[in-house]
Write an enzyme that holds these catalytic residues in place. Structure first.
Site, PDB file in Angstrom:
ATOM      1  N   HIS A 344      -2.298  -3.413   6.325  1.00  0.00           N
ATOM      2  CA  HIS A 344      -1.804  -4.895   6.459  1.00  0.00           C
ATOM      3  C   HIS A 344      -2.379  -5.413   7.729  1.00  0.00           C
ATOM      4  O   HIS A 344      -2.649  -6.766   7.717  1.00  0.00           O
ATOM      5  CB  HIS A 344      -0.363  -4.820   6.229  1.00  0.00           C
ATOM      6  N   ARG A 451       2.789 -13.701   0.349  1.00  0.00           N
ATOM      7  CA  ARG A 451       3.414 -12.372   0.473  1.00  0.00           C
ATOM      8  C   ARG A 451       4.776 -12.747   1.269  1.00  0.00           C
ATOM      9  O   ARG A 451       4.636 -13.356   2.327  1.00  0.00           O
ATOM     10  CB  ARG A 451       2.673 -11.405   1.657  1.00  0.00           C
ATOM     11  N   ARG A 487       5.347 -13.807  -4.234  1.00  0.00           N
ATOM     12  CA  ARG A 487       5.774 -12.202  -4.335  1.00  0.00           C
ATOM     13  C   ARG A 487       7.125 -11.926  -3.929  1.00  0.00           C
ATOM     14  O   ARG A 487       7.475 -12.299  -2.691  1.00  0.00           O
ATOM     15  CB  ARG A 487       4.775 -11.326  -4.174  1.00  0.00           C
ATOM     16  N   GLU A 586      -0.962  -2.856  -9.709  1.00  0.00           N
ATOM     17  CA  GLU A 586      -1.402  -2.073  -8.481  1.00  0.00           C
ATOM     18  C   GLU A 586      -1.006  -0.468  -8.770  1.00  0.00           C
ATOM     19  O   GLU A 586      -1.509   0.326  -8.094  1.00  0.00           O
ATOM     20  CB  GLU A 586      -0.835  -2.725  -7.246  1.00  0.00           C
ATOM     21  N   ASN A 609      -6.155  -3.767  -3.580  1.00  0.00           N
ATOM     22  CA  ASN A 609      -5.892  -2.650  -2.401  1.00  0.00           C
ATOM     23  C   ASN A 609      -5.039  -1.508  -2.893  1.00  0.00           C
ATOM     24  O   ASN A 609      -5.145  -0.451  -2.544  1.00  0.00           O
ATOM     25  CB  ASN A 609      -5.178  -3.642  -1.358  1.00  0.00           C
ATOM     26  N   ASP A 610      -3.773  -1.866  -3.631  1.00  0.00           N
ATOM     27  CA  ASP A 610      -3.252  -0.769  -4.041  1.00  0.00           C
ATOM     28  C   ASP A 610      -3.644  -0.149  -5.271  1.00  0.00           C
ATOM     29  O   ASP A 610      -3.579   1.296  -5.353  1.00  0.00           O
ATOM     30  CB  ASP A 610      -1.539  -1.026  -4.188  1.00  0.00           C
ATOM     31  N   ARG A 620      -4.207   4.239   1.767  1.00  0.00           N
ATOM     32  CA  ARG A 620      -5.105   3.016   2.206  1.00  0.00           C
ATOM     33  C   ARG A 620      -5.162   2.918   3.892  1.00  0.00           C
ATOM     34  O   ARG A 620      -5.570   2.088   4.684  1.00  0.00           O
ATOM     35  CB  ARG A 620      -4.735   1.573   1.689  1.00  0.00           C
ATOM     36  N   CYS A 657      -5.838 -10.342  -6.943  1.00  0.00           N
ATOM     37  CA  CYS A 657      -5.520 -10.985  -5.519  1.00  0.00           C
ATOM     38  C   CYS A 657      -5.693 -10.189  -4.446  1.00  0.00           C
ATOM     39  O   CYS A 657      -5.283 -10.230  -3.345  1.00  0.00           O
ATOM     40  CB  CYS A 657      -4.016 -11.629  -5.685  1.00  0.00           C
TER      41      CYS A 657
HETATM   42  C1  PEP Z   1      -2.840  -5.463  -3.343  1.00  0.00           C
HETATM   43  O1  PEP Z   1      -2.084  -4.329  -3.248  1.00  0.00           O
HETATM   44  O2  PEP Z   1      -3.958  -5.406  -3.474  1.00  0.00           O
HETATM   45  C2  PEP Z   1      -2.073  -6.742  -2.841  1.00  0.00           C
HETATM   46  C3  PEP Z   1      -2.933  -7.862  -2.903  1.00  0.00           C
HETATM   47  O3  PEP Z   1      -0.983  -6.370  -2.014  1.00  0.00           O
HETATM   48  P1  PEP Z   1      -0.691  -5.667  -0.571  1.00  0.00           P
HETATM   49  O4  PEP Z   1      -2.052  -5.949  -0.034  1.00  0.00           O
HETATM   50  O5  PEP Z   1       0.296  -6.828  -0.044  1.00  0.00           O
HETATM   51  O6  PEP Z   1      -0.131  -4.614  -1.021  1.00  0.00           O
HETATM   52 MG    MG Z   2      -0.113  -4.108  -3.003  1.00  0.00          MG
END
Ligand code: PEP
Ligand code: MG
Length: 735
Positions: A344, A451, A487, A586, A609-610, A620, A657
């Protein structure tokens, strides 16, 4: 380093009761191993005898990347006679490669006169030692780079990390250490004991005053014997107790922080080892006390440091709170020693549109304070105290980047559509970084992911319902008539709340997102109620549920949302419209339950991402496996393609997203697959719109099957690279 290696070879020789131990280190420029330390060979050969990478037994150990254990070394075809080292009296040979991150850094050997194979215990001992030595050596290499560039303003202080956020910046390092962690304090010496002592005394004085205030505040609530703890703390800090030990450490040349750390850890450990449980608990008191003094020490230090005009924020682990400490206009780049490409901290940097370099291995932070740095977020490089000529080169790139950005901005008001007229919805991700979106709301189609973690992370307690209402209302008001997808709280993983500690072995597989909030319906309900109240008369709220892995979680969330709707309607005596609810895709399990999901909720949004992390089983946030984390992995791409096809069949609204949607190559592929709704960091939006406006859907349709047939992420990237090159777009996407 030399002393350490000399000590090491003697200790190993002694521990294994052998006759010789040596260390050779690799020099990649010269392509040879240099004898760096030995106890047993001719000491005059140290620093002089080099063995080529493909020569002798040492070279062979390096090439084979495994231990080589020989009873009669001289008889081996690879044995090379090197008279200068005087090894003819040794017969037995065991050589172990020293390897860090797949790179051979050197060779550790033991030798003996008798003809014998070293036994398994000896071999495993040497292997273990070589593995430990590897990370120490890698670290030492970097320390040296840092201190050399400190001494003479040369060009050689280049450090490698991972590219966290694109762009280039030149600024001065400003080190922030999390004030609450002794582990983050690297031991450091000081030449000014008087100053350090004054520092320490000042921190003690402030800490004592804090205790007086605390004792006063608690006096009405606690019995006198419990209040006595504050007197004990006072006494502990006095010169006759811990205080004296710390003074002594300072006199021995440690800086105040290091002295405090050494003493606190020593005493706390002594208590930890005691049998009596009451006494064991006192270790916690010592740590608590140390913590308070440490906070005050750091506070004083931090206050003394004037922020430079261009701040490169450097920290062990950059957090949202740290970002908030530096005024936005002064912050030019981020360097995080921990974390990885999609942790993050990197996402926050991308949201702010500033370069970031992540995972700059185990560097001694304090060496960097105030140094001029060039941060190259494209390659993940950092240049320490670069020469003027190099700064000028990079300045040139910064200017070119600015010219490109200006070109994208010129088209920001034009429709989001391909060259052939296919419309896209381009929304922004918001919330995690400081509220400073670089794209004005009127140029976006709304917020695709808000977020909500940030306001929770920034406080020292859970925000109240009213605080949340005000915050959410502001966001919803900024986008009138356009959707704002909020979210629910997604903490856990690499996002920690300072006041709600979660300690887990596997945080990304643990109590995270919806799992946590469903276990705490009071937190979930307050948040939903706040969102609903904020939405009054605006009606642009959409609710998104993170980390859903099971349909029961959806049912339970919907039940609670319904309850909150009912409560708020009742409280305000009005009929509330039920907002649309969506689920983040995710966790791989939910990909296989899309039809059921489509019947329960209104939309879904893919968090690439997840999804990448969980599909590939790659953390990650872990730099060691960063090279395996790639959203362009063919498996991830196939999953994304299947998802969009299935969603289309179900007429289920789907969007993306994750960070992939804000990457030029990523958005092209997603568009080719059939996605048309993307949410991204606002700093990427203008560029993505600019790019989409230059491609035809028919070209993308040709690109897709080629890419889906690729067997590796590398090939996928190469394909898109070529495509952009052919269209002469590549040079316009970055300086
Ligand atoms: C993701 O996981 O792609 C996402 C958008 O949420 P975050 O990056 O906040 O986990
Ligand atoms: Mg995520």
């Amino acid at each position: 380093m030399q002393n350490a290696l000399t000590g090491l070879v003697s200790s190993v020789k002694q521990a294994l009761t052998t006759e010789c131990c040596s260390v050779y280190l690799a020099d990649y420029e010269q392509q040879h191993f240099m004898l760096m330390a030995t106890d047993g060979l001719n000491p005059d050969a140290i620093g002089k005898i080099a063995i080529g990478f493909s020569e002798g037994l040492i070279g062979w150990v390096g090439q084979r990347e495994e231990p080589i254990n020989l009873a009669k070394a001289q008889l081996h075809p690879r044995f090379k006679v090197t008279p200068e080292v005087s090894e003819d009296r040794f017969s037995a040979f065991l050589g172990c490669p020293i390897i860090h991150h797949r790179k051979v850094l050197g060779v550790l050997t033991i030798q003996q006169a008798v003809d014998r194979v070293f036994n398994e215990d000896e071999e495993s001992f040497l292997v273990t030692l070589a593995a430990q030595l590897a990370s120490v050596l890698a670290n030492a290499e970097m320390r040296q780079a840092a201190s050399e560039s400190n001494k003479n303003q040369t060009q050689n202080g280049q450090l490698k990390g991972l590219p966290g956020a694109p762009g280039i910046a030149i600024g001065q390092a400003h080190i922030l250490e999390p004030a609450n962690d002794f582990n983050a304090i690297s031991l450091k010496r000081s030449d000014e004991p008087d100053k350090e002592l004054a520092h320490f005394y000042r921190a003690v004085k402030i800490t004592k005053a804090e205790f007086n205030r605390l004792a006063e505040r608690m006096s009405g609530h606690l019995p006198p014997d419990a209040l006595a703890i504050f007197d004990v703390y006072h006494q502990l800090l006095d010169a006759a107790s811990l205080g004296r030990e710390i003074e002594q450490q300072i006199a021995e040349g440690w800086c105040a922080k290091s002295a405090l750390k050494r003493v606190v850890e020593k005493f706390a450990r002594q208590f930890d080892d005691m049998d009596d449980s009451y006494l064991r608990e006192r270790g916690t008191d010592i740590r608590d006390l140390g913590q308070r003094v440490l906070n005050n020490l750091l506070d004083t230090e931090q206050r003394k440091i004037k922020l430079p005009d261009k701040v490169v924020l450097v920290a062990d682990n950059v957090t949202a709170t740290m970002l908030a400490e530096v005024p936005r206009e002064q912050l030019v780049a981020i360097v995080s020693l921990k974390g990885s490409v999609n942790s993050h901290a990197a996402i926050m940097a991308r949201a702010l549109g500033i370069p970031a370099v992540m995972a700059v291995d185990e560097l001694p932070l304090l060496h960097w304070q105030g140094q001029r740095l060039i941060v190259d977020g494209y390659h993940g490089h950092i240049l320490l105290s670069p020469a003027e000529a190099i700064c000028n080169e990079y300045q040139q790139l910064i200017t070119e980047d600015a010219v490109l950005s200006a070109a994208y901005q010129q088209e920001i008001g034009l429709p989001s559509q391909s060259a052939c007229g296919k419309r896209f919805s381009l929304m922004v991700n918001s919330g995690l970084a400081i509220e400073l979106e670089t794209t004005a709301p009127q140029y976006t189609d709304g917020v695709g992911l808000y977020r909500t973690e940030f306001p929770f992370i920034m406080r020292s307690r859970f925000p109240t319902e009213q605080e949340q209402v005000e915050l959410y209302r502001k966001v919803l008001e900024m986008y009138p008539g356009r959707p704002v997808i909020m979210r629910t709280l997604d903490v856990g993983g690499d996002k920690a709340l300072p006041y709600f500690s979660i300690v887990e072995e596997n945080p990304f597989l643990g109590w995270r997102g919806i799992r946590l909030t469903l276990d705490h319906p009071e937190i979930f309900l307050v948040q939903i109620r706040a969102m609903l109240k904020a939405n009054l008369a605006l009606d642009n709220l959409y609710i998104l549920l993170p980390m859903i892995s099971d349909l029961a979680e959806v049912d339970e969330s919907l039940r609670l949302i319904k309850q909150a709707c009912f409560e708020v309607s009742d409280e305000l005596a009005i009929e509330l419209p039920k907002p649309q609810v969506g689920v983040m895709i995710e966790v791989p399990s939910i990909m296989y339950q899309l039809p059921e999901l489509a019947r329960k909720v209104d939309f879904c949004s893919i968090g690439t991402n997840d999804l990448t992390q969980y599909l590939l089983a790659v953390d990650r946030n872990n730099p060691r496996v960063a090279s395996l984390y790639d959203a362009m992995h063919p498996a991830v791409l196939r999953a994304l393609y299947q998802l969009v096809q299935q969603a289309q069949g179900l007429q289920f609204a789907i969007s993306v997203c994750g960070e992939l949607a804000g990457e030029p190559a990523g958005v092209l592929l997603l568009a080719a697959m059939g996605y048309s709704s993307f949410s991204m960091n606002s700093s990427n939006l203008a560029k993505i719109k600019w790019l989409l406006r230059r491609v035809e859907m028919s070209e993308l349709a040709l690109l897709l099957p080629e890419v889906l047939a690729c067997t590796s992420a590398k090939h996928v990237r190469l394909h898109i690279h070529r495509f952009l090159e052919q269209k002469q777009l590549l040079t316009q996407l970055r300086a």
